[in-house]
Design a protein around this motif. Sequence first.
Motif: not given
Length: 136
Positions: A13-17
């Motif tokens: 999710i962090l990478f996606w954000l």
Amino acid sequence: MDDIFYEKKEHQILFWLLSNTEFTAVLVYLIAHREHQNLKVINFSHAIEIWNDHLTIVILLSVGIQNREYLDIRNNRNLHFITFSGFYADESIFKDVYIKIIDLKEWFDEIMKRSKNEEIKRLFELSKLKISMIRD
């Protein structure tokens, strides 16, 4: 989030954000205290890097020896190690390296304040809204 790279959902999710350039720019501003352009985000198995020709930010995702190669470049100018957890204070191979802990709420608040996106601006206004009842 079609391309799954990380086993831990939070890391994915962090990478996606960070695929949102506005979110990345705000995070970089929190760390470097100035605007940077042409930022690239690269996923590695134990870290995420944000960089351009003038800056490198390493988001550490593990405390293990997998990140040992970063010790070789730790004296580079404009290199920042960050994490979103205080876990590094006790368990890191980075004993002599300053690792900045980023508060997720601070990042969120800064995104809300600085965003140019109309939908995010609306959310920011919603976060400030106080609705009171009128007595007739």
